[in-house]
Design an enzyme around this catalytic site. Sequence first.
Site, mmCIF file in Angstrom:
data_model
loop_
_atom_site.group_PDB
_atom_site.id
_atom_site.type_symbol
_atom_site.label_atom_id
_atom_site.label_comp_id
_atom_site.label_asym_id
_atom_site.label_seq_id
_atom_site.Cartn_x
_atom_site.Cartn_y
_atom_site.Cartn_z
ATOM 1 N N HIS A 175 0.880 -1.249 -0.067
ATOM 2 C CA HIS A 175 0.273 -0.056 -0.214
ATOM 3 C C HIS A 175 0.838 1.252 0.066
ATOM 4 O O HIS A 175 1.091 2.150 1.051
ATOM 5 C CB HIS A 175 -0.936 -0.207 1.214
ATOM 6 C CG HIS A 175 -2.350 0.707 1.264
ATOM 7 N ND1 HIS A 175 -3.456 0.354 1.415
ATOM 8 C CD2 HIS A 175 -2.266 2.163 0.977
ATOM 9 C CE1 HIS A 175 -4.194 1.348 1.034
ATOM 10 N NE2 HIS A 175 -3.583 2.422 0.899
ATOM 11 N N ASN B 78 -11.972 -0.628 -4.861
ATOM 12 C CA ASN B 78 -12.108 0.308 -3.970
ATOM 13 C C ASN B 78 -13.089 1.468 -4.562
ATOM 14 O O ASN B 78 -12.591 1.944 -6.083
ATOM 15 C CB ASN B 78 -10.850 0.925 -3.578
ATOM 16 C CG ASN B 78 -9.957 0.273 -2.907
ATOM 17 O OD1 ASN B 78 -10.516 -0.727 -2.283
ATOM 18 N ND2 ASN B 78 -8.621 0.599 -2.506
#
Length: 440
Positions: A119, A288
């Site tokens: 991430h 997402n």
Amino acid sequence: MTTFEPGFLWGAATSSYQIEGAVAEDGRGPSIWDTFCAAPGKVDNGDTGAVAADHYHRYPEDVAIMRELGLGAYRFSVAWPRVQPLGTGKAEQRGLDFYRRLVDTLLDNDIQPWPTLYHWDLPQSLEDAGGWPERDTALRFAEYAQIVHEALADRVTHWTTLNEPWCSAFLGHATGRHAPGRQEPEAALRAAHHLLLGHGLAARAMPGAQVGVTLNLTHVTPVSSARQDRDAARRIDGLQNRIFLDPVLLAAYPQDVLDDLAHISDFGHVQDEDLKTIAAPIDFLGVNYYSPMLVGHGTASGPSAYVGSEHVEHADGGRSRTSIGWEIDPQGLSDLLVRLHRDYPAIPLYITENGAAFDDEKHDAGRISYLEGHVLACAEAVAAGVQLKGYFAWSLLDNFEWSFGYAQRFGLVHIDYETQRRTLKDSARWYAGVIRRSGL
Ligand code: IFM
């Protein structure tokens, strides 16, 4: 009342650099975000992730909160520079031990650990060697994935390779709004490819794991039915969605996207067999979704994340916005899910992030309404036949929102950054009710 099938997974998500702090502890090496934050003017207010929500030390308290909310799963990310401080070579045991403690605490509380391997916190040494635009970074990523998998495979079943490679590639290398802050469109395309390659190699390096990748996808519509506006929507859909979806799920870059980008890159960096590697079988796709996109023909100015989209302008859809300025449109989520099911029917989906930034500190009616609308949109998609298996709210905690620093708060749980006190917002209590009933 809207309810989801038994077994529908309810979770919340965070990421390492946004919450952990402790950037110089237990042998962690510097990441590109430490470097980026240290450069004047890159992050609002000069904020950094050096302390963040101090989760590295406070994870037991945070897991207790997760239990209080009834979370079925917790999506977090592993910081590569904690595990391999220089991005290659021998593992730092103290870094692995932190994630083992976290995972054990989750399991003791009946919460499934859902780690993401990347991430955005690339070890700085790998950036110094060229970063994601270099093929070697993909090979290093697979080596790192194997180390983490071997350390936790006895406790973790579901693994996500990358979070939002679009942001790493295009915000990091085209607009320069994210670390490493480069503005080199051709390098952004190489970065995108090597992130995808890293995903495929990592999937292969984790035998027996349930593997997925998380993409930030959106529903793109044209401002009018005019041919040029429809073409603008096609371009942005290509550069935001299909440039990642098609290689992973169909083993090919979309030809129209390659054509749009031909003046920037001939994709000579794509080697034989790469697409086969990238399309390694996966078990789920993480989606997402925050906001839709309305676009039309126009003249963009300044460096754009949509490399090659010189003839596209983004328009205002006239909807209300969250405090970060993103339009709110739950319908865009159900449309996106139905489209994914139509175009890539075999792959089970999870919403791995969805949420809203609002300034209201603890009584956050705006966030509740945002989440409610989007959970309903998920139910609509399921009713339309979409294989949606779970939903993770972004975010469990207020945290470091990248170039916006701490000013934008996405948490269900409020963090007082002076005292590190955690306080449940109204949305956290509301979400606990959704989880209890598995619906609205
Ligand atoms: O905070 C980010 C997260 O790191 C990635 N997805 C979007 C969130 C909100 O901007």
